[in-house]
Motif scaffolding. Structure first.
Motif, PDB file in Angstrom:
ATOM      1  N   PHE A 171       9.355 165.497  57.561  1.00  0.00           N
ATOM      2  CA  PHE A 171       8.631 164.345  58.106  1.00  0.00           C
ATOM      3  C   PHE A 171       9.402 163.649  59.233  1.00  0.00           C
ATOM      4  N   LEU A 172      10.639 164.087  59.478  1.00  0.00           N
ATOM      5  CA  LEU A 172      11.358 163.540  60.632  1.00  0.00           C
ATOM      6  C   LEU A 172      10.704 164.040  61.917  1.00  0.00           C
ATOM      7  N   ILE A 173      10.125 165.266  61.881  1.00  0.00           N
ATOM      8  CA  ILE A 173       9.518 165.848  63.090  1.00  0.00           C
ATOM      9  C   ILE A 173       8.389 164.955  63.628  1.00  0.00           C
ATOM     10  N   PRO A 174       7.402 164.574  62.792  1.00  0.00           N
ATOM     11  CA  PRO A 174       6.367 163.679  63.344  1.00  0.00           C
ATOM     12  C   PRO A 174       6.921 162.361  63.863  1.00  0.00           C
ATOM     13  N   ILE A 175       8.009 161.854  63.244  1.00  0.00           N
ATOM     14  CA  ILE A 175       8.597 160.609  63.747  1.00  0.00           C
ATOM     15  C   ILE A 175       9.103 160.830  65.177  1.00  0.00           C
ATOM     16  N   TYR A 176       9.782 161.963  65.391  1.00  0.00           N
ATOM     17  CA  TYR A 176      10.319 162.239  66.735  1.00  0.00           C
ATOM     18  C   TYR A 176       9.200 162.500  67.730  1.00  0.00           C
ATOM     19  N   ILE A 177       8.132 163.177  67.280  1.00  0.00           N
ATOM     20  CA  ILE A 177       6.993 163.398  68.190  1.00  0.00           C
ATOM     21  C   ILE A 177       6.413 162.045  68.606  1.00  0.00           C
ATOM     22  N   ASN A 178       6.322 161.138  67.629  1.00  0.00           N
ATOM     23  CA  ASN A 178       5.774 159.814  67.920  1.00  0.00           C
ATOM     24  C   ASN A 178       6.646 159.062  68.928  1.00  0.00           C
ATOM     25  N   VAL A 179       7.958 159.200  68.794  1.00  0.00           N
ATOM     26  CA  VAL A 179       8.864 158.547  69.746  1.00  0.00           C
ATOM     27  C   VAL A 179       8.682 159.151  71.131  1.00  0.00           C
ATOM     28  N   LEU A 180       8.564 160.479  71.158  1.00  0.00           N
ATOM     29  CA  LEU A 180       8.365 161.175  72.433  1.00  0.00           C
ATOM     30  C   LEU A 180       7.074 160.685  73.103  1.00  0.00           C
ATOM     31  N   LEU A 181       6.022 160.556  72.294  1.00  0.00           N
ATOM     32  CA  LEU A 181       4.752 160.060  72.836  1.00  0.00           C
ATOM     33  C   LEU A 181       4.926 158.668  73.441  1.00  0.00           C
ATOM     34  N   LEU A 182       5.720 157.831  72.745  1.00  0.00           N
ATOM     35  CA  LEU A 182       5.951 156.470  73.234  1.00  0.00           C
ATOM     36  C   LEU A 182       6.713 156.465  74.557  1.00  0.00           C
ATOM     37  N   PHE A 183       7.658 157.401  74.679  1.00  0.00           N
ATOM     38  CA  PHE A 183       8.409 157.508  75.933  1.00  0.00           C
ATOM     39  C   PHE A 183       7.495 157.979  77.061  1.00  0.00           C
ATOM     40  N   LEU A 184       6.635 158.956  76.746  1.00  0.00           N
ATOM     41  CA  LEU A 184       5.762 159.520  77.785  1.00  0.00           C
ATOM     42  C   LEU A 184       4.639 158.551  78.146  1.00  0.00           C
ATOM     43  N   PHE A 185       4.069 157.920  77.128  1.00  0.00           N
ATOM     44  CA  PHE A 185       2.945 157.011  77.371  1.00  0.00           C
ATOM     45  C   PHE A 185       3.232 155.638  76.756  1.00  0.00           C
ATOM     46  N   PRO A 186       4.014 154.810  77.444  1.00  0.00           N
ATOM     47  CA  PRO A 186       4.365 153.487  76.875  1.00  0.00           C
ATOM     48  C   PRO A 186       3.124 152.658  76.557  1.00  0.00           C
ATOM     49  N   GLN A 187       2.014 152.994  77.193  1.00  0.00           N
ATOM     50  CA  GLN A 187       0.792 152.225  76.968  1.00  0.00           C
ATOM     51  C   GLN A 187       0.308 152.297  75.522  1.00  0.00           C
ATOM     52  N   ILE A 188       0.719 153.344  74.793  1.00  0.00           N
ATOM     53  CA  ILE A 188       0.331 153.442  73.377  1.00  0.00           C
ATOM     54  C   ILE A 188       0.710 152.154  72.656  1.00  0.00           C
ATOM     55  N   ALA A 189       1.871 151.621  73.018  1.00  0.00           N
ATOM     56  CA  ALA A 189       2.306 150.375  72.383  1.00  0.00           C
ATOM     57  C   ALA A 189       1.834 149.153  73.167  1.00  0.00           C
ATOM     58  N   LEU A 190       1.802 149.242  74.474  1.00  0.00           N
ATOM     59  CA  LEU A 190       1.637 148.027  75.277  1.00  0.00           C
ATOM     60  C   LEU A 190       0.195 147.690  75.621  1.00  0.00           C
ATOM     61  N   TRP A 191      -0.724 148.644  75.366  1.00  0.00           N
ATOM     62  CA  TRP A 191      -2.117 148.422  75.739  1.00  0.00           C
ATOM     63  C   TRP A 191      -2.739 147.268  74.941  1.00  0.00           C
ATOM     64  N   LEU A 192      -2.559 147.324  73.610  1.00  0.00           N
ATOM     65  CA  LEU A 192      -3.212 146.329  72.761  1.00  0.00           C
ATOM     66  C   LEU A 192      -2.710 144.898  73.003  1.00  0.00           C
ATOM     67  N   PRO A 193      -1.389 144.684  73.088  1.00  0.00           N
ATOM     68  CA  PRO A 193      -0.938 143.322  73.405  1.00  0.00           C
ATOM     69  C   PRO A 193      -1.516 142.826  74.733  1.00  0.00           C
ATOM     70  N   GLY A 194      -1.651 143.734  75.696  1.00  0.00           N
ATOM     71  CA  GLY A 194      -2.215 143.365  76.989  1.00  0.00           C
ATOM     72  C   GLY A 194      -3.657 142.908  76.859  1.00  0.00           C
ATOM     73  N   ILE A 195      -4.428 143.669  76.063  1.00  0.00           N
ATOM     74  CA  ILE A 195      -5.841 143.332  75.837  1.00  0.00           C
ATOM     75  C   ILE A 195      -5.959 141.952  75.186  1.00  0.00           C
ATOM     76  N   LEU A 196      -5.094 141.719  74.165  1.00  0.00           N
ATOM     77  CA  LEU A 196      -5.160 140.443  73.441  1.00  0.00           C
ATOM     78  C   LEU A 196      -4.870 139.280  74.373  1.00  0.00           C
ATOM     79  N   LYS A 197      -3.930 139.505  75.287  1.00  0.00           N
ATOM     80  CA  LYS A 197      -3.581 138.443  76.219  1.00  0.00           C
ATOM     81  C   LYS A 197      -4.710 138.171  77.195  1.00  0.00           C
ATOM     82  N   GLY A 198      -5.316 139.303  77.661  1.00  0.00           N
ATOM     83  CA  GLY A 198      -6.399 139.161  78.622  1.00  0.00           C
ATOM     84  C   GLY A 198      -7.613 138.481  78.020  1.00  0.00           C
ATOM     85  N   GLY A 199      -7.833 138.734  76.689  1.00  0.00           N
ATOM     86  CA  GLY A 199      -9.053 138.253  76.069  1.00  0.00           C
ATOM     87  C   GLY A 199      -8.930 136.917  75.477  1.00  0.00           C
TER      88      GLY A 199
END
Lengths: 434, 179
Positions: free
Chosen positions: A406-434
């Motif tokens: 189960f360490l593998i999916p954790i690392y894949i998830n981190v990799l996704l976050l590095f490649l697409f920071p929006q995965i984390a930052l999109w929702l806070p942005g929406i909340l602020k805009g709305g």
């Protein structure tokens, strides 16, 4: 300059020595901080009390005991059993169905109270006997229970993120929102990991059954009260009706109502949960206060700016430095839990992150995974130990072997976050805009 | 000595454990009342914000000794567990003494802070204008409570260290002989 380096090394060396000798982390940090305070930066001893009072006197941080108390009530009464049964009706038909149900159960439990330890113990007690009876391999069963707990600190509300945010003065709402999508992504990645394992080695799990629609719909009714608590807490936070602390109070209150309705709540359970909460609060916030003091001392001595400059000047670039931190947490995680690592390292890590112009909200989410990998890495993994306590008849090696995939999916998830920071930052942005 | 330890532990259990636990419950009630007042009465009380912080100071500092007694403070045991039992116990005693010594800056620091707050008549910035001496005195009380618990721990550890060689070498006769 040279003397500062020597003194910094001496103090860090002393900290290492104290930690290794088995002195409690809070005291190890405290003794080093006070040594530096009195001997090197030469400030009055009253600074200790001032820092303690200043860092603890925070309304935002009071969300911590409230969420821990909520987790204790839900965990100690065992109402999750009905939640687990209901989820199994829906997810159970996947390959390795019960293991997948544990993962989903952890995600939902995490959405209620964000406490890791409570989740491991309860799912160990509730889900494991069922899985053993149905001839699941103990490796897969225990691995999924131990690893599922990584979800709780990502999926809002997360106690770890509240600690990080209130300590570093960040928006808690932004942090909690940022964790939602990575948390759900990780849940799916965990489930895929289980399915792949079962496909590769069908002996790991028995054939699964598919439940008829009416059974599934009835199960949906069982989930409703839990969904009520989740929508109450998260709706209050993200809808802007309440501060995270108030939502934590509401959550604790709703959990009491919920467990009363299930006729599971006793005065003994309330009292036990309250005492457990005192312990968690005192141990973690004392370390936090002492780490704030060490941060003050090292800043006054000019050591932190020095470290900051040194690390930023490393010729490995922004991403290289972050990977370096990630590797550091992997090794530290063999000895420490994610909360202690946060307090021990962030006085030094945070200035570097800010100096590199990295979004602290995004970094918080990356840290959750960097820190939480420690719960399932031997030799000291918090989840591993808690689970071992629940199923003492299985050797530690089985739990460890089951958890490592189960360490593998954790690392894949981190990799996704590095490649697409929006995965984390999109929702806070929406909340602020709305 | 046994009686002394017993009394201290009772005080710790009550002041550091039970009382702080119910303060968490009070915190929950207070926060809910605050929310209700805001939405139903349209008038925020603005009490929970300030008092909540003070309660947190209390739960943490008053709870230190209780948490120690219950083994709730996290530490790295991995390395010392590799040592022989006897060395491990002595090392534990040494770390206990160090932790006890740390009460000195805690108590002295809290006392100095109180003196300053009295001298400058420091008050909170809210409408309550709470004299900070009151919430800050929790730090001093908590630290003293912690010191008392440490003294009890030292007595307990010394007793077990004294009995230890008897059990280890020749159980039975030697133990009786020493008494």
């Amino acid at each position: 300059m040279l003397t500062s380096i020597i003194i910094a090394l001496l103090l860090v060396g002393l900290l290492f020595l104290l930690l290794v000798s088995g002195l409690e982390i809070g005291w190890s940090v405290g003794i080093v901080a006070v040594t530096g305070l009195l001997w090197y930066v030469d400030q009055p001893v009253g600074q200790i009390a001032e820092t303690c009072f200043g860092s603890l006197n925070s309304f935002t941080l009071t969300a911590l005991p409230l969420f821990v108390f909520m987790g204790g009530i839900l965990g100690n009464t065992g109402v999750n059993a009905s939640l687990f049964n209901a989820i199994e009706k829906w997810v159970g038909s996947l390959p390795g169905g019960l293991a997948c149900s544990v993962i989903c159960g952890n995600a939902i439990f995490g959405a209620m109270c964000g406490s890791t330890i409570a989740a491991t113990a309860t799912f160990g007690k509730i889900a494991f006997p069922v899985m053993e009876e149905k001839k699941y391999s103990p490796k897969l069963a225990l691995g999924s229970i131990a690893s599922g707990t990584v979800l709780a600190p990502l999926i809002p509300p997360s106690i770890l993120l509240i600690l990080y945010g209130s300590w570093q003065g960040l928006s808690i709402v932004d942090l909690l929102a940022a964790g939602l999508i990575p948390g759900i992504t990780l849940m799916f990645l965990f489930i895929i990991t289980i399915i792949v394992q079962v496909k590769l080695d069908p002996s790991l799990a028995p054939e699964t059954v598919k439940y008829p629609l009416n059974v599934r719909l009835r199960a949906l009714l069982d989930v409703l009260p839990f969904a009520g608590v989740i929508f109450g807490v998260l709706g209050a936070i993200f809808g802007g009706f309440m501060t995270p602390t108030e939502a934590a109070g509401l959550g604790a209150f709703l959990s009491i109502l919920l467990t009363l309705a299930y006729r599971k709540l006793t005065l003994a359970i309330i009292s036990q949960s309250l005492l457990d909460t005192v312990k968690v609060t005192a141990f973690s916030l004392f370390i936090m206060a002492m780490s704030t003091l060490i941060s003050h001392v090292f800043n006054s001595a000019g050591i932190i700016p020095m470290i900051q400059e040194f690390v930023i000047a490393l010729p490995i670039g922004k991403y290289g430095i972050m990977i370096l931190f990630f590797v550091m947490y992997f090794f530290m995680g063999m000895f420490f839990d994610s909360w202690s690592m946060l307090f021990l390292t962030f006085p030094f890590v945070m200035p570097v992150i800010i100096g590199l112009d990295i979004n602290p909200i995004w970094w918080g989410i990356v840290y959750v995974m960097a820190g939480e990998q420690s719960t399932i890495t031997p030799p000291f993994g918090l989840s591993l130990f808690v689970l071992r306590g629940v199923v003492p008849w299985h050797p530690m090696s089985t739990i460890v072997k089951g958890s490592l995939p189960f360490l593998i999916p954790i690392y894949i998830n981190v990799l996704l976050l590095f490649l697409f920071p929006q995965i984390a930052l999109w929702l806070p942005g929406i909340l602020k805009g709305g | 000595m046994g009686k002394f330890v017993e009394i201290i532990e009772k005080v710790t259990d009550f002041l550091g454990g039970k009382l702080q636990g119910w303060l968490i419950f009070l915190l929950m009630v207070m926060v809910m009342v605050e929310v209700l007042a805001r939405y139903l009465l349209q008038s925020p009380l603005s009490l929970a914000d300030e008092l909540g912080g003070y309660l947190l100071v209390s739960i943490t500092f008053m709870g230190l000794g209780y948490t120690w007694k219950e083994g709730g403070h996290v530490r790295v045991e991995l390395v010392i567990n590799m040592l022989p039992k006897k060395i491990r116990e002595w090392l534990r005693f040494l770390t206990l003494l160090m932790a006890t010594a740390f009460c000195w800056p805690l108590i002295l620091g809290s006392y100095n802070l109180l003196q300053d707050s009295l001298l400058f008549e420091s008050r909170s910035g809210s409408w309550l204008r709470t004299p900070l001496v009151y919430p800050q005195s929790i730090l001093l009380i908590g630290s003293i409570l912690l010191l008392l618990q440490f003294i009890a721990e030292i007595i307990k550890t010394m007793n077990s260290l004294r009995n230890f060689p008897d059990k280890d070498n020749e159980p039975g006769e030697n133990a009786k002989g020493n008494k």
